[in-house]
Write an enzyme that holds these catalytic residues in place. Structure first.
Site, PDB file in Angstrom:
ATOM      1  N   HIS A  25      -7.199  -6.067  -1.113  1.00  0.00           N
ATOM      2  CA  HIS A  25      -5.740  -5.047  -1.078  1.00  0.00           C
ATOM      3  C   HIS A  25      -5.331  -6.115  -0.530  1.00  0.00           C
ATOM      4  O   HIS A  25      -5.202  -6.731   1.106  1.00  0.00           O
ATOM      5  CB  HIS A  25      -6.346  -4.326  -0.328  1.00  0.00           C
ATOM      6  CG  HIS A  25      -5.322  -3.290  -0.227  1.00  0.00           C
ATOM      7  ND1 HIS A  25      -4.545  -1.996  -1.047  1.00  0.00           N
ATOM      8  CD2 HIS A  25      -5.293  -2.079   0.664  1.00  0.00           C
ATOM      9  CE1 HIS A  25      -3.792  -1.331  -0.824  1.00  0.00           C
ATOM     10  NE2 HIS A  25      -3.769  -1.463   0.478  1.00  0.00           N
ATOM     11  N   SER A  56       1.148  -0.953   0.120  1.00  0.00           N
ATOM     12  CA  SER A  56       0.094  -0.472  -0.122  1.00  0.00           C
ATOM     13  C   SER A  56       1.210   1.621  -0.317  1.00  0.00           C
ATOM     14  O   SER A  56       1.555   1.456  -0.631  1.00  0.00           O
ATOM     15  CB  SER A  56      -1.166  -0.020   1.244  1.00  0.00           C
ATOM     16  OG  SER A  56      -1.618   1.178   1.113  1.00  0.00           O
ATOM     17  N   ASP A 108      -9.022  -5.975  -5.622  1.00  0.00           N
ATOM     18  CA  ASP A 108      -8.841  -4.394  -4.917  1.00  0.00           C
ATOM     19  C   ASP A 108      -9.615  -3.014  -5.659  1.00  0.00           C
ATOM     20  O   ASP A 108      -8.981  -2.473  -6.339  1.00  0.00           O
ATOM     21  CB  ASP A 108      -6.456  -4.383  -5.191  1.00  0.00           C
ATOM     22  CG  ASP A 108      -6.632  -2.805  -4.004  1.00  0.00           C
ATOM     23  OD1 ASP A 108      -6.916  -2.574  -3.293  1.00  0.00           O
ATOM     24  OD2 ASP A 108      -5.432  -3.697  -3.814  1.00  0.00           O
TER      25      ASP A 108
END
Length: 584
Positions: free
Chosen positions: A336, A189, A305
């Site tokens: 994700h 991320s 995602d």
């Protein structure tokens, strides 16, 4: 000594001694000042290394992760997000709340991530807190230059530069004498964004990166084809919200960053009224900064995602190949996060940090986890998109308020169909309704064979709006809609896309729509690689406001489609022949 076998760094029992690992806490000086104190900002860094790097003068390569999250984040209080209940083009009716982050975490160690897996294999692990977070100086900028230059400074220190200190304010120097000067980066991320940010600086010591679900453009994270669109799960988030969320640096210096970065640069640049792509967003799009990049790239992402969408990795992977950078991509079918299998990561870092000629650069370029497989068991393909895929153009036939059809045959005659916007209906519910005036749905015949799509689906659409502005949402779904226990993330939504019809000519300039006038626009849906099973129908669903992602204008806006000017292009493995065979 390190042990490499069959192209992978092996666990060495002499390194697998956590009680003897040397753990240090120090600061690296950068070349910028983003907290306004007149001194170069220093980044807080921790080091974990085998004791043999001290007792036997052993030098080892480094795996490095940097993050704005290590010292804690703001609480998700009411009002931290932007109010989305207003018309497009208008300012939010209420101001945002700006919470303060209370720093957390034990010192002197910043993080324990990566350490367990990599130190025992003969790597040194390093972490650093991003500017304006934890005990690092500076201010967050959420994609600004300092967030690229901070890890660059750390990598330069790891490669021999004399810019390390034993304290935040002192003058006692410390060198990375235990480092070979070869560094690899990884993270997920935001932590996956920063390896790419560092790589775009072209810093010499960074040899390989493995970004996992990275945000590679803040515009593409907070906007979509000119539309103000939230990341999935965070309705109303924008770049200034993320700034507040991570700003855990020294309390006495936060006001400077708030004024200069959040309340000036961001407030003037983020433009929630038009959603256009401007210089502010251009400067926070790493695709524009890749010309000097040299680090070998292994991308990782999930096709489902809906937070950091899969286009983020695809666009960078594609550009890296065009630049001649060694590149591979790993996609799985989940949401994700999700790194590549340890074996893939090990081979990548062993090749580029140890220089072992394990041939990883000759491996297949794409590794895709199939729908019923686990993430550690991807299938190898020559590349992504699948080289065997070619475009199949599908045309729409009328059927509202129930459903029309999708086929390879273009219909004659002028046909128009209208939907009415109503954000109170979720996309999921609209896809399941037999009849609805709030969406238009077009279905393929039922598949008699599995159909494999790979790449970017594209929508060409001709529409008119009853108002000067409207949301446009497009979902590609597999029907009938699966519900209940055992439903997989791949069962219903194939891919999605959003756009602002006001940007029909350009992402950089939106023009109010003339009510009743038809406009042509085209845009890609999110990348996908999915096998649609026999028995399903492919559905193209077009609606206006998406409750989970877009602004929430008052219900009633009408969108009218000209079906003669609207089509869907699907990237089908085997092309038109495979598509027709799947229907017969």
């Amino acid at each position: 000594m390190p042990l490499i076998k069959e192209g992978e760094a092996q666990i060495v029992e002499g390194f697998n001694t956590p009680d003897k690992w040397i753990r240090e806490d120090l600061w690296v000086e950068t070349e910028f000042d983003t907290d306004g104190d007149g001194k170069p900002d220093r980044m807080h860094v921790d080091v974990t290394r085998p004791y043999q790097t001290e007792t036997e003068n052993l030098k080892l390569p480094v795996i490095y992760e940097t993050s704005p999250y290590y010292a804690g984040t703001a609480q998700m209080v009411d009002g931290i997000m932007w109010n989305v209940e207003h018309e497009l083009g208008e300012k939010a009716p209420t101001a945002r709340v700006h919470p303060e982050v209370k720093r957390t975490g034990e010192r002197p160690i910043i993080s324990n991530s990566l350490i367990r897996e990599w130190v025992k294999r003969g790597f040194i692990v390093v972490h650093s807190s991003s500017p304006g977070t934890g005990l690092s100086d500076g201010s967050p900028t959420i994609g600004g230059p300092n967030e690229s230059l901070a890890p660059k400074a750390v990598i330069e220190w790891l490669s021999g530069k004399d810019n390390g200190y034993t304290s935040r304010d002192g003058n006692e120097k410390v060198r990375a004498y235990w480092s070979t000067g070869k560094v690899g980066m990884t993270g997920t991320s935001f932590n996956g964004t920063l390896p790419l940010a560092a790589a775009t600086t072209g810093v010499e010591g960074l040899k390989a990166i493995i970004p996992v679900a990275p945000n590679t453009s803040y515009y593409h994270y907070y906007r979509s084809n000119g539309l103000v669109r939230s990341p999935g799960g965070y309705l109303g988030e924008d770049i200034d919200v993320l700034y507040d969320f991570v700003h855990s640096g020294e309390e006495a210096k936060r006001a400077y960053g708030n004024k200069v970065i959040r309340d000036t640069e961001m407030a003037n640049g983020l433009d929630r009224e038009s959603g256009d792509y401007n210089d502010f967003w251009k400067g926070r799009d790493y695709l524009n900064q890749m010309s000097g990049m040299k680090a070998a790239l292994l991308m990782s992402h999930g096709f489902n995602d809906w937070n950091v969408m899969p286009e983020h990795s695809y666009r960078i992977y594609k550009a890296a190949k065009e630049l001649g950078i060694p590149a591979q991509i790993y996609y799985h079918q989940d949401g994700h996060g999700g790194p590549p299998p340890m074996k893939m990561m090990n081979r990548w870092f062993t090749r580029y940090l140890y220089g072992d000629q394990n041939g990883v650069e000759k491996d297949p370029k794409a590794w895709i986890v199939r729908e019923n497989d686990r993430q550690f068991n991807p299938t190898a393909y020559a590349d992504y998109p699948n080289p065997a895929a070619s475009n199949v153009k599908l045309y729409l036939a009328a059927g509202a308020p129930k459903h029309g059809s999708l086929s390879t045959k273009q219909n004659s005659g002028k046909v128009k169909e209208t939907l009415v916007d109503d954000v109170s209906f979720t996309g999921d519910s609209l896809a399941q309704l037999e009849t609805s005036k709030n969406r238009l749905l077009y279905l393929s015949p039922k598949l008699t064979k599995d159909l494999h799509i790979s790449g970017l689906s594209r929508i060409n659409i001709r529409l008119a709006s009853s108002k000067p502005a409207a949301n446009l949402s497009v979902w590609l779904v597999a029907l009938p809609w699966e519900k209940g226990k055992g439903v997989k993330i791949t069962d219903n939504i194939i891919t999605r896309g959003w756009a602002d019809p006001q940007n029909y000519e350009s992402l950089t300039k939106s023009s109010p729509l003339k009510p009743g006038k038809f406009y042509d626009l085209a845009f890609d849906l999110q990348p996908d690689d999915q096998i649609i099973p026999a028995g399903q129908q492919i559905g193209l669903m077009i609606f206006s406001s998406d409750q989970e992602f877009t602004l929430w204008p008052e219900a009633g806006t009408e969108l009218t489609l000209d079906l003669n000017g609207t089509s869907l292009t699907l990237p089908v493995v085997g092309g038109a022949q495979a598509f027709e065979a799947a229907l017969n």
